[in-house]
Design an enzyme around this catalytic site. Structure first.
Site, PDB file in Angstrom:
ATOM      1  N   ASP A 253      -4.521   0.884  -0.804  1.00  0.00           N
ATOM      2  CA  ASP A 253      -3.077   1.086  -0.767  1.00  0.00           C
ATOM      3  C   ASP A 253      -2.431  -0.161  -1.395  1.00  0.00           C
ATOM      4  O   ASP A 253      -3.095  -1.175  -1.658  1.00  0.00           O
ATOM      5  CB  ASP A 253      -2.565   1.354   0.658  1.00  0.00           C
ATOM      6  CG  ASP A 253      -1.204   2.071   0.631  1.00  0.00           C
ATOM      7  OD1 ASP A 253      -0.544   2.069  -0.438  1.00  0.00           O
ATOM      8  OD2 ASP A 253      -0.786   2.630   1.664  1.00  0.00           O
TER       9      ASP A 253
HETATM   10  C1  NOJ Z   1       2.324   2.578  -0.190  1.00  0.00           C
HETATM   11  C2  NOJ Z   1       2.114   3.850   0.577  1.00  0.00           C
HETATM   12  O1  NOJ Z   1       1.528   3.562   1.820  1.00  0.00           O
HETATM   13  C3  NOJ Z   1       1.254   4.871  -0.142  1.00  0.00           C
HETATM   14  O2  NOJ Z   1       1.298   6.077   0.568  1.00  0.00           O
HETATM   15  C4  NOJ Z   1       1.720   5.055  -1.565  1.00  0.00           C
HETATM   16  O3  NOJ Z   1       0.951   6.037  -2.205  1.00  0.00           O
HETATM   17  C5  NOJ Z   1       1.616   3.707  -2.268  1.00  0.00           C
HETATM   18  N1  NOJ Z   1       2.501   2.757  -1.602  1.00  0.00           N
HETATM   19  C6  NOJ Z   1       1.957   3.781  -3.748  1.00  0.00           C
HETATM   20  O4  NOJ Z   1       3.308   3.888  -3.935  1.00  0.00           O
END
Ligand code: NOJ
Length: 750
Positions: free
Chosen positions: A269
């Site tokens: 993430d």
């Molecule tokens: C953080 C989020 O937790 C995740 O779900 C998302 O896909 C990513 N950022 C990318 O934007």
């Protein structure tokens, strides 16, 4: 290309080129097409001077086709081996045609329709040049304080599994073939694992849970998405039992790769590899890079850790070099599966006519309308307040009456301007002289406004005198037959970073409800929000409640169709609505206790209960009303005993005895009476959504088989255990119209 050819391709790359394939940056890194100077965004994330931007493997959240074409073209000019970039983005529940938020979608229990919505999502993205979407998010959730419940499929494992499967099928195409067909994208299951169980519902907080909980409740939805063929998985931000998921070798290698058989790309993430340091799990970036690679994380989303650290690590350690090669190969396989080596501009439609024929097309909007109508839950309807009749005088009041921001937090590519407001929707269905509109209150309390403006770039609304707003609302309410009161939380009060300690309606809106409730007119509350809000205080002051969630582009039309009976509500809650914050986490499938409170009336002290409030939620899982009435009768079991190779058939008749045609969701729950590990009081094991015209009846059939009775046992096996089971059938998880015991035996005695 086959995997052998791709492996050879990996061998041709320098170490820097290999590492580049594991780096994901945002599009602004490519603005100047200049590799030599480390400035701007590169400097900000701390990329060292030797990193060559043209080695990068993928791009995050660039969603404009012209930019995609330009970045890809410049990249291919510079890339030595002409390896195309992957474009990945957060398209969670719609690209331009925005569907209801996922938590609402699962209230439809209509998984073929959810799959259709994902098909639409993929089609719109495909033509824009996006290759991977970071969906579906399949985290099981039990705590409505957590803002991200809006993105999740709810509290139930079976619904989570069905959601994961339908979304992957819709996004990638059925059959999980290796190559992703035209019109489809690669799907990414997230967040691995158990991100939805953050302690106290506080965003990014630790998760601590038993193996029983993890395996029997939280892991199955990820497993189902993987089984459906999802090409990617994303790690979670949280720690799991003390170890951050992004550096968790047991979780990502033993469970994800070995037990769940996942061979696709594991992406971190956002900045999660770097955060291993803040977690106190890695001393510095070198150690963070090593932990993540050892844990099997292939792509580093948006940090400089892999880019700066992997080279010296792999030079010192052959084992790590082999892991690097393995990760690069997985990224190249994904690019190949998407057909990018043949066509790096896959899917992009460049003429406007081509685009407009797909994006927000009539067909796409029709699917969005259908799903919104089936996702919005009728929670209360006293004395047939609803549906409204065409010539009834309606006062439409509230901050959501004309609000277009009803797409929810993760609709980053959606345009609010495309949203149909509730006023617009109702205007098409009521006689024009019958509808009057007033705002009545603001969306946010004054003291909380600035918090949200920071994220929205919107200037604070010029606030008029709130008294004047209220008076205007009371004046039009007095001349009406019925008040439709459209209230709710703001988009930015849920979603990522949107945890709340007290998820209730803003004070300014409560004041409006209180004032209008003294007029003696029927009030229909239409509530917008990203989570189950606590409604105990308002519930008794109104005659009807329609829970709209964030319904997406077709908002006003869907809500108006339901309010006027053009559509009949059929949704049932996929998450429990608590009575108070103190009851959280509250969910229907809790484990049995040694001292259950068997009867709400019984106030015996030493039972598992609260002394100041009922154990019961305000609205249970599976609950939702209709304008018609469904009568259940004639329950039958074909036998009461079965072996592991047999099935028991449960049949019943459902009749529409009301005066509207409608859909009903018949639910079957099972409780394992005695087992080697304490099992839940009940578990949803099957359901049927049926449609019946007025007076029509249908025989509904369920088949109970051994698979439904299996669970992860303390010895690690996944199996059922002989003995008694209770079977419940009903309209929701609380009220069971039919209960019967069945028995699983190793062999029949007679
Ligand atoms: C953080 C989020 O937790 C995740 O779900 C998302 O896909 C990513 N950022 C990318 O934007």
């Amino acid at each position: 290309m086959n995997n052998e050819m791709l492996r050879k391709k990996v061998d041709q790359l320098t170490i820097q080129e290999k590492i580049g394939q594991l780096i994901q940056l945002t599009g602004n890194f490519f603005d100047k097409h200049n590799d030599s100077v480390v400035t701007g965004p590169q400097k900000k994330i701390g990329l060292n001077g030797s990193y060559q931007i043209h080695n990068t493997g993928s791009i995050l959240n660039t969603v404009d086709k012209q930019q995609i074409i330009e970045i890809q073209r410049n990249h291919l000019l510079k890339s030595t081996h002409k390896i195309p970039l992957l474009f990945m983005a957060d398209i969670i529940y719609g690209f331009k045609t925005i569907f209801p938020i996922p938590l609402a979608q699962t209230c439809s229990w209509n998984f073929p329709l959810i799959e259709e919505s994902a098909t639409v999502l993929a089609k719109e993205c495909y033509e824009e040049g996006i290759h991977v979407t970071f969906a579906p998010m399949v985290d099981l959730v039990r705590d409505p304080r957590w803002g991200r419940v809006m993105e999740a499929p709810g509290e139930d494992t079976l619904l989570g599994e069905r959601y994961a499967e339908s979304m992957v099928n819709g996004i990638q195409g059925n059959g999980a073939s290796q190559h992703i067909p035209k019109g489809k994208l690669a799907a990414c299951i997230k967040h691995f694992a158990a991100y939805g169980a953050a302690v106290a519902g506080r965003e990014y907080n630790a998760v601590d849970m038993s193996e029983n909980m993890l395996k029997n409740f939280f892991l199955p939805s990820y497993a189902k998405g993987i089984e459906a063929g999802a090409k990617l998985v994303m790690t979670a931000f949280n720690t799991l039992n003390g170890i951050p998921c992004t550096g968790n070798k047991w979780l990502n290698r033993d469970i994800l790769r070995d037990a769940l058989d996942f061979d696709g790309v594991l992406i971190s993430d956002y900045a999660a590899i770097d955060e291993l340091i803040t977690h106190g799990y890695a001393e510095n970036q070198t150690s963070a890079a090593k932990q993540a690679l050892l844990a099997g994380v292939d792509i580093d989303m948006k940090t400089a850790v892999y880019a700066n650290e992997l080279e010296k690590l792999v030079e010192q350690n052959q084992e790590l070099h082999a892991l690097l090669d393995e990760a690069v190969l997985r990224v190249l396989i994904l690019k190949n599966d998407l057909g990018l080596f043949d066509d790096p501009y896959r899917g992009i439609q460049t003429t406007e006519e081509d685009m407009t024929s797909v994006v927000l097309s009539k067909e796409h909007k029709a699917t969005a309308l259908k799903l919104a109508e089936e996702s919005i839950v009728l929670l209360k309807n006293n004395k047939h307040t609803l549906p409204l009749s065409r010539n009834q005088k309606v006062a439409l009041i509230g901050p959501y009456a004309e609000e277009k921001a009803t797409l929810g937090f993760w609709a980053i590519t959606g345009d609010e301007e495309d949203t149909i407001t509730l006023k617009d929707g109702l205007s098409t269905l009521l006689d024009s002289s019958c509808l009057s509109v007033a705002r009545g209150a603001y969306l946010l309390d004054k003291h909380t406004e600035n918090l949200y403006d920071k994220y929205t770039d919107k200037l604070p609304v010029e606030r008029e005198d709130e008294e004047a707003l209220l008076e205007e609302a009371i004046a039009i309410a007095k001349t009406s037959d019925t008040i439709v009161l459209a209230v709710g939380e703001n988009t930015y009060q849920s979603g990522e970073g949107g945890s709340r300690t007290n998820p209730v309606l803003p004070t300014t809106q409560l004041r409006l409800i209180n004032a209008l409730s003294t007029l003696g007119k029927p009030i229909v509350l239409v509530i917008y929000g990203g989570r189950p809000l606590i409604l105990t205080e308002v519930e008794e002051k109104v005659s009807a409640i329609l829970y709209a969630w964030f319904p997406g582009t077709m908002n006003g039309l869907a809500v108006a169709n339901l309010l006027t009976g053009k559509a009949n509500p059929s949704a049932k809650l996929s998450m429990t609505f608590p009575r108070s914050v103190g009851q959280i986490p509250i969910y229907y499938n809790e484990l049995r206790t040694g001292r259950p409170q068997l009867d709400e009336e019984n106030k015996y002290r030493f039972a598992s209960r609260y002394i100041d409030q009922s154990n019961l939620p305000l609205y249970p899982f599976g609950f939702g009303k209709s304008y018609t009435h469904f009568q259940y009768s004639d329950f039958r079991l074909n036998q009461e005993e079965m072996t592991k190779n047999e099935q028991i058939k449960v049949t019943l008749t459902v009749k529409n005895t009301g005066s509207y045609s409608g859909k009903e969701i018949v639910q079957l729950y099972i409780c394992d009476k005695v087992s080697s590990i304490t099992r839940p009081v009940k578990l949803l094991k099957a359901f049927k959504k049926i449609e019946l015209k007025v007076g029509e009846s249908q025989r509904v059939e369920f088949e109970i088989d051994n698979d439904m009775l299996k669970f992860y046992r303390p010895d690690g096996s996944f199996d059922s255990e002989s003995g008694d089971f209770d079977i419940f059938i009903g309209k929701d998880s609380a009220e069971h119209l039919f209960k019967r015991k069945i028995r699983l035996v190793s062999k029949h005695t007679t």
